[in-house]
Enzyme design. Structure first.
Site, PDB file in Angstrom:
ATOM      1  N   CYS A   1       0.834  -1.212   0.000  1.00  0.00           N
ATOM      2  CA  CYS A   1       0.000   0.000   0.000  1.00  0.00           C
ATOM      3  C   CYS A   1       0.867   1.260   0.000  1.00  0.00           C
ATOM      4  CB  CYS A   1      -0.986  -0.061   1.159  1.00  0.00           C
ATOM      5  SG  CYS A   1      -2.414   0.992   0.881  1.00  0.00           S
TER       6      CYS A   1
ATOM      7  N   HIS B   1      -3.062  -4.656   2.022  1.00  0.00           N
ATOM      8  CA  HIS B   1      -2.289  -5.064   3.203  1.00  0.00           C
ATOM      9  C   HIS B   1      -2.489  -6.547   3.460  1.00  0.00           C
ATOM     10  CE1 HIS B   1      -1.808  -0.870   4.630  1.00  0.00           C
ATOM     11  NE2 HIS B   1      -3.005  -0.699   4.135  1.00  0.00           N
TER      12      HIS B   1
ATOM     13  N   GLU C   1      -0.495  -7.967   5.650  1.00  0.00           N
ATOM     14  CA  GLU C   1      -0.006  -8.041   7.036  1.00  0.00           C
ATOM     15  C   GLU C   1      -1.103  -7.813   8.070  1.00  0.00           C
ATOM     16  OE1 GLU C   1       0.587  -5.618   4.913  1.00  0.00           O
ATOM     17  OE2 GLU C   1       0.340  -3.680   5.888  1.00  0.00           O
TER      18      GLU C   1
HETATM   19  N1  GLN Z   1      -3.618   6.357   1.168  1.00  0.00           N
HETATM   20  C1  GLN Z   1      -2.345   6.119   1.772  1.00  0.00           C
HETATM   21  C2  GLN Z   1      -1.238   6.909   1.093  1.00  0.00           C
HETATM   22  O1  GLN Z   1      -1.481   7.565   0.155  1.00  0.00           O
HETATM   23  C3  GLN Z   1      -1.996   4.652   1.721  1.00  0.00           C
HETATM   24  C4  GLN Z   1      -2.995   3.895   2.534  1.00  0.00           C
HETATM   25  C5  GLN Z   1      -2.475   2.657   3.147  1.00  0.00           C
HETATM   26  O2  GLN Z   1      -1.260   2.403   3.243  1.00  0.00           O
HETATM   27  N2  GLN Z   1      -3.412   1.891   3.626  1.00  0.00           N
HETATM   28  O3  GLN Z   1      -0.128   6.860   1.523  1.00  0.00           O
END
Ligand code: GLN
Length: 185
Positions: A78, A168, A170
């Site tokens: 992410c 994610h 994790e």
């Molecule tokens: N929206 C977050 C970002 O732009 C990422 C979200 C996440 O890691 N769950 O960094």
């Protein structure tokens, strides 16, 4: 095997737990010297702008780029995928290592978070992932392989030593991708 987790912001404790469950010794990485001891690295989910600010403040950007060029396997989930991307639409790249372009928050707001089970090439079970304000991929370079898609968009990608997911694993104790990374180390 010593598995580093970039521990600046975000859900690094969950990554450490998954590495331990996969049989590795997790090591929190906060300073350049911490990198010397690790065989691979996970960059957690969280807020990519905050991770970027802290990585710059702690002089971690160049050392992580160097280890990556030397072949250290890195998993970015992410926000971790966003900071590894070469291009961030409407934003700034941080490590700029993977030849992809990403769009932040493209799967919607926090309340629109969801879970999905995915078929990932090279992993022998369905992989569970949590999508929270997840980025999506706008462009993929020639050297990048798609290992999984969700609703016709790539969500797991690999380029040499680099592995990224828009979700994610994790957060639900999914160990498949961490084990995959450890096999590359
Ligand atoms: N929206 C977050 C970002 O732009 C990422 C979200 C996440 O890691 N769950 O960094």
């Amino acid at each position: 095997m010593k598995a580093g987790v970039l521990a600046l912001q975000g859900d690094f404790r969950e990554h450490a737990r998954v590495f331990a469950e996969a049989g590795a010794t997790p090591v929190e990485v906060r300073l350049p010297a911490d990198l010397d001891a690790v065989d691979c690295l996970a960059i957690p989910g969280g807020e990519s702008t905050t991770i970027g600010k802290l990585a710059r403040a702690y002089d971690l950007v160049e050392p992580i780029r160097e280890r990556s060029r030397a072949g250290m396997p890195i998993l970015g989930t992410c926000a971790g995928m966003i900071v590894l991307a070469r291009e961030v639409e409407g934003g700034e790249a941080l490590f700029g290592l993977m030849d992809i372009s990403v769009r932040r928050n493209a799967y919607g707001r926090q309340v629109e978070s969801f879970e999905a089970d995915l078929d990932v090439r090279g992993i022998d079970h369905r992989v569970r992932g949590v999508f929270i304000r997840a980025p999506w991929i706008e462009r993929i370079g020639d050297g990048v392989e798609v290992l999984a898609e969700f609703e016709d968009r790539p969500v797991v990608l690999e380029q040499g030593n680099l592995l990224v997911t828009s979700f994610h694993p994790e957060l639900v104790g999914e160990t498949g991708l961490h084990r995959y990374l450890l096999r590359k180390a």
